[in-house]
Design an enzyme around this catalytic site. Structure first.
Site, mmCIF file in Angstrom:
data_model
loop_
_atom_site.group_PDB
_atom_site.id
_atom_site.type_symbol
_atom_site.label_atom_id
_atom_site.label_comp_id
_atom_site.label_asym_id
_atom_site.label_seq_id
_atom_site.Cartn_x
_atom_site.Cartn_y
_atom_site.Cartn_z
ATOM 1 N N PRO A 87 0.808 -1.218 0.000
ATOM 2 C CA PRO A 87 0.000 0.000 0.000
ATOM 3 C C PRO A 87 0.843 1.272 0.000
ATOM 4 C CG PRO A 87 -0.832 -1.568 1.626
ATOM 5 C CD PRO A 87 0.476 -2.105 1.146
ATOM 6 N N GLU A 114 1.685 -8.946 7.710
ATOM 7 C CA GLU A 114 1.773 -7.542 8.095
ATOM 8 C C GLU A 114 2.734 -6.754 7.209
ATOM 9 O OE1 GLU A 114 0.471 -4.309 10.260
ATOM 10 O OE2 GLU A 114 -0.283 -6.367 10.199
ATOM 11 N N ARG A 152 -0.930 -7.068 -21.844
ATOM 12 C CA ARG A 152 -1.801 -6.695 -22.956
ATOM 13 C C ARG A 152 -1.226 -5.546 -23.775
ATOM 14 N NH1 ARG A 152 -6.897 -6.345 -22.272
ATOM 15 N NH2 ARG A 152 -7.378 -4.533 -23.558
ATOM 16 N N ASP A 167 -7.792 1.413 -25.599
ATOM 17 C CA ASP A 167 -8.383 1.126 -24.295
ATOM 18 C C ASP A 167 -8.640 2.413 -23.520
ATOM 19 O OD1 ASP A 167 -8.294 -1.587 -24.698
ATOM 20 O OD2 ASP A 167 -6.409 -1.880 -23.630
#
Length: 247
Positions: A87, A114, A152, A167
Site C-alpha cells: 500500500p 503484516e 496486454r 483502451d
C-alpha cells in the site's frame, strides 16, 4: 517478456493466468510466466518464512534472510526490476503499465501478512507498487492485475495492431459507448451515424463521446489528457449547448 513471481500461494495464479489473453500470450510465446513458491527458501523443517515483529505488535513479518535470498536466486540479472506490492507504493495506472511493458522481464514480490522486513526494501527492491488506496490480504491479486495490464501492451497479444492504444486510459481518457447488433433493442437504437459507413465522422463521434464520458465520470482526467484546441472548444460548446453536434 519473462515475469517471475515470488509468492506464498502460486496456486492462486492458475485460473486467471491460464485463461483469455494471458493464456494466449503464453501460447504465442510472448509471455513466459514463472511462479516461485517462497516456502522453497523457508527456514527449518517447517519452511518458516515469517516471524513476529521486533518491538511487539500484531501480525507477522516476512523475514529478510528468506526473501532476499529468494530474490537473489530468482532474479535474472541486475537489469530486471524487482517490484514489491505494498500500500506504500506508487499507484499503478495505464502509464505505469506501458512503462513496465518496455522491460524484458519483471520480478514481482507478493507481500503478505503484516508486510516485509524493511531490510528487504533496502537490499533487494527496486520499485514498489500499489493498485489502489485500500488493503488486500496479499500481493497475489495485485500481481495478477499488473501482469494483465502490462502484458496486454505487448505487440501481438490483443491481435489488432493498435488495440491497446484504444483502451480506456490509454490516451488519458475513458472510452466512449460501443454498440453491436441488434440495431434496435427494446426501443434503444444504435446511433445512425455508426451505420453510415462514414469512417471519418465515426472516428470524430467516438473521440467526442470519449471526451463527454470522461467529463461526466472522471473530470479529473481532463486536466492531464492530451486534447487539441478544437477538442477543448467543442467541449466548451457542449457545456453551454448540450445539443451541439457530436460529429
Amino acid at each position: 517478456m519473462q515475469i517471475d513471481v515470488l509468492t506464498l500461494f502460486p496456486q492462486m495464479f492458475e485460473g486467471p493466468m491460464g485463461l483469455s489473453m494471458m493464456w494466449k500470450a503464453q501460447e504465442l510465446g510472448l509471455l513466459h510466466l514463472r511462479l516461485h513458491d517462497l516456502r522453497g527458501w523457508g527456514e527449518g523443517r517447517r519452511r518458516q518464512v515469517d516471524d513476529t515483529p521486533c518491538g511487539g505488535g500484531g501480525g507477522m513479518i516476512l523475514r529478510a534472510d528468506v526473501l532476499v535470498r529468494a530474490i537473489e536466486e530468482v532474479r535474472s540479472g541486475d537489469e530486471q526490476p524487482v517490484i514489491l506490492f505494498t500500500p506504500q507504493g506508487r499507484v499503478f495506472n495505464q502509464k505505469v503499465a506501458a512503462q513496465l511493458a518496455q522491460q524484458e522481464g519483471l520480478l514481482l514480490v507478493c507481500g503478505h501478512y503484516e508486510g516485509v522486513d524493511e531490510r528487504v526494501r533496502q537490499l533487494a527492491i527496486t520499485d514498489e507498487i500499489s493498485i489502489g488506496d485500500y488493503v488486500i490480504t496479499g500481493g497475489e491479486l495485485a500481481a495478477m492485475v499488473v501482469i494483465d495490464a502490462t502484458v496486454r501492451q505487448l505487440p501481438g497479444v490483443l491481435g489488432a495492431e493498435h488495440a491497446a492504444a484504444q483502451d480506456s486510459h490509454a490516451d488519458g481518457l475513458l472510452e466512449g459507448p460501443h454498440y453491436t447488433r441488434p440495431t434496435d433493442f427494446r426501443g434503444l437504437q444504435v446511433p445512425e451515424l455508426l451505420l453510415s459507413g462514414d469512417h471519418g465522422r465515426i472516428a470524430t463521434w467516438r473521440r467526442r463521446q470519449s471526451l463527454l464520458r470522461t467529463r461526466q465520470r472522471r473530470p479529473d482526467l481532463l486536466a492531464t489528457a492530451r486534447l487539441n484546441d478544437e477538442e477543448r472548444d467543442w467541449l466548451a460548446q457542449r457545456e453551454t449547448d448540450p445539443q451541439y453536434p457530436d460529429a
